[in-house]
Design a protein around this motif. Structure first.
Motif, mmCIF file in Angstrom:
data_model
loop_
_atom_site.group_PDB
_atom_site.id
_atom_site.type_symbol
_atom_site.label_atom_id
_atom_site.label_comp_id
_atom_site.label_asym_id
_atom_site.label_seq_id
_atom_site.Cartn_x
_atom_site.Cartn_y
_atom_site.Cartn_z
ATOM 1 N N THR A 46 43.222 33.047 43.251
ATOM 2 C CA THR A 46 43.553 31.485 44.132
ATOM 3 C C THR A 46 44.633 30.554 43.859
ATOM 4 O O THR A 46 45.185 30.244 42.420
ATOM 5 N N THR B 224 41.127 44.137 40.059
ATOM 6 C CA THR B 224 40.546 42.616 39.462
ATOM 7 C C THR B 224 39.074 42.492 41.008
ATOM 8 O O THR B 224 40.175 42.057 41.790
ATOM 9 N N LEU B 225 38.154 42.305 40.778
ATOM 10 C CA LEU B 225 37.885 42.294 42.282
ATOM 11 C C LEU B 225 37.467 40.763 42.909
ATOM 12 O O LEU B 225 38.522 40.910 44.144
ATOM 13 N N GLN B 226 38.053 40.091 42.192
ATOM 14 C CA GLN B 226 38.072 38.291 42.548
ATOM 15 C C GLN B 226 39.613 38.095 42.506
ATOM 16 O O GLN B 226 40.718 38.409 41.814
ATOM 17 N N ARG B 227 40.321 37.761 43.730
ATOM 18 C CA ARG B 227 41.620 37.472 43.994
ATOM 19 C C ARG B 227 41.882 36.219 42.975
ATOM 20 O O ARG B 227 41.325 34.513 43.183
ATOM 21 N N ALA C 145 44.302 31.775 37.350
ATOM 22 C CA ALA C 145 43.873 32.080 37.400
ATOM 23 C C ALA C 145 45.693 33.462 37.502
ATOM 24 O O ALA C 145 45.563 34.764 36.605
#
Length: 520
Positions: free
Chosen positions: A511, A506-509, A417
């Motif tokens: 990983t 971006t809200l989703q970190r 990501a």
């Protein structure tokens, strides 16, 4: 007396840099300079402050940090602390808040330095050799040996003579496995390989001390290698280098072929006369410093999470002159990233991302990633609050449209990501042609393992490494500010900024990939 990882006694002296430390403390007491902020957030794919990253600012900062006045910023010397003070003051002027220890911009950590003492004596058949001018001790290992030297014509002679307790001499032989053609610091690697190969065999044969006569390849690289031998070794205080205690260590010396007009080989071959080698080792504790600052994020729910921008402020200091220049300025390595982080900080302050930005200028990177190793194990924020590490090292040379992103292919990719965000930012804005070959496991340089992202990746934090790769001036006095492509530096800075902006908004970190495992 003290005990170090060499398991031998050494004299210990403590280095104190009171003047430099007082500058650091004074700088940490000042409030951040006021800067304007805009509260309206931009989208993750539209970094709002590219215009704040200006070539004039980068040029001004780079020529200051990489100037001769800071004398190469070597860790374990006052100049590195002066560079840390300079970085902290520039961070304060940019409006960053202190994020080091005890409300300051600094995180100090102890360096253990071990080096051959000037009280060492090396006498070959009645003639005393000048330390670090005619003879170099390749590793700070204490020992005393006295005998008539045994001269070997080849390593096969080790099976024909009793070498136990003797001073053993021979010509330096090329290592069986030469460094790859074109590899950086080729001559230095040649010397280390040759010393390791011959030294291991002669030590196992019982030699009490080893004297190697430099060949032409070794002589050509002694300006750099000899300076390293003279400076000694560095380690984080308290860590044990187990690899160096696994076998008996004896003093290993490199001598010039001729000293004061006399052939060293002829001198060592004399059947009579006694030589004496007495190596003493001094051990010091020095302070080094990470400079740590933050720019708060705009979102009250995300501002306690951090995008960490990483670089190092130290370099190689002052050494043996090469073409009349003795200062290794380290403009590209790593002045470019140090000043790029200041430019990113100014952009972040003008338009903060949703998450906060954390800036860590590491100390002692050139001594073995010591500052980043320390911070990764002792972060000044909660470790789990570090969303990603964007590290840079050498971002101002080579072709204008070329760059590399290490940690982007397996086995070095630890977060798909994160890599996707960086590649998308390059595609959208900077459009560099990316060279992935340096990230390959088989690349001889092992470049992935040589910068400050590595300790973070090892402790499970998504991490990538921005670079424009090596060049012929790497680790030479020619790495100076006037050789930097400032336009390219600005472009690389914008790529790092755009990547950090995307992560922040971006809200989703990102990983860590579940199958991430480094090959070493």
């Amino acid at each position: 007396m003290t005990q170090t990882y060499f398991s031998i006694s050494k004299r210990v002296r403590r280095f104190t840099a009171l003047g430099a430390l007082s500058i650091l403390v004074f700088g940490s007491c000042s409030k951040p300079a006021a800067t304007s902020q805009q509260s309206t957030p931009a989208s993750a794919t539209n970094p709002p402050a590219f215009s704040v990253i200006r070539e004039d600012d980068l040029r001004r900062d780079l020529f200051s940090l990489a100037s001769d006045s800071l004398r190469g910023r070597r860790a374990g010397e006052t100049e590195e602390l002066r560079a840390a003070a300079w970085m902290a003051e520039r961070a304060r002027e940019a409006g960053l808040l202190p994020a080091g220890d005890d409300g300051t911009y600094f995180q100090f950590f102890p360096l253990r330095r071990t080096q051959v003492s000037r009280q060492s004596h090396i006498t070959i058949n009645g003639r005393r050799l000048l330390l670090n001018k005619e003879v170099w001790v390749t590793s700070p290992v204490e020992g005393v040996a006295e005998s008539t030297p045994v001269f070997l014509n080849s390593l096969a002679d080790t099976t024909r003579q009793n070498l136990r307790g003797k001073i053993v001499a021979m010509r330096m032989l090329p290592p069986t496995n030469l460094p790859a053609p074109g590899m950086s610091l080729w001559g230095y690697r040649y010397i280390l390989s040759a010393v390791r190969q011959q030294g291991t065999i002669l030590t196992r044969a019982g030699a009490a001390a080893i004297v190697l006569i430099a060949d032409s390849t070794t002589q050509a690289s002694l300006a750099f290698a000899g300076h390293g031998f003279e400076e000694g070794s560095y380690q984080l205080e308290g860590l044990v280098a187990t690899a160096q205690t696994s076998s008996r260590a004896v003093p290993t010396l490199i001598v010039l072929p001729t000293a004061s007009g006399q052939s060293m080989q002829d001198n060592l071959r004399k059947p009579s006369g006694t030589s004496r080698i007495q190596i003493k080792v001094d051990s010091y504790i020095y302070p080094s410093a990470n400079v740590v600052a933050r720019a708060p994020g705009a979102d009250p729910n995300l501002r306690n999470e951090y995008v960490l921008f990483s670089g190092h402020h130290d370099h190689d200091g002052v050494g043996t002159p090469i073409n009349g220049d003795s200062i290794w300025n380290g403009a590209d390595d790593n002045g470019t990233v140090s000043v790029a982080m200041l430019a990113i900080a100014r952009a972040w302050k003008q338009n903060p991302g949703q998450r906060s930005a954390l800036f860590v200028w590491h100390g002692a990177e050139e001594r073995g990633l010591l500052g980043s190793r320390w911070y990764a194990e002792n972060p000044t924020v909660k470790k789990e609050s570090i969303v990603a590490v964007l590290n840079g090292d050498m971002i101002g040379r080579n072709a204008p449209d070329s760059a590399a992103l290490l940690g982007s292919i397996k086995p070095h990719k630890n977060s798909t990501a994160l890599v996707d965000m960086a590649l998308q930012a390059n595609q959208n804005f900077t459009k560099f042609k990316l060279d992935t070959s340096w990230d390959e496991q088989r690349h001889p340089e092992g470049w992935y393992f040589r910068s400050d992202h590595l300790p973070y990746a090892r402790v499970g934090i998504p991490a990538i490494f921005f670079t424009t790769l090596l060049h012929p001036d790497y680790h030479t006095p020619r790495d100076e500010a006037q050789r930097i492509d400032i336009t390219k530096l600005a472009k690389m800075t914008r790529w790092m900024y755009a990547t950090g902006w995307a992560i922040s908004n971006t809200l989703q970190r990102p990983t860590v990939d579940p199958d991430f495992k480094l090959e070493r």
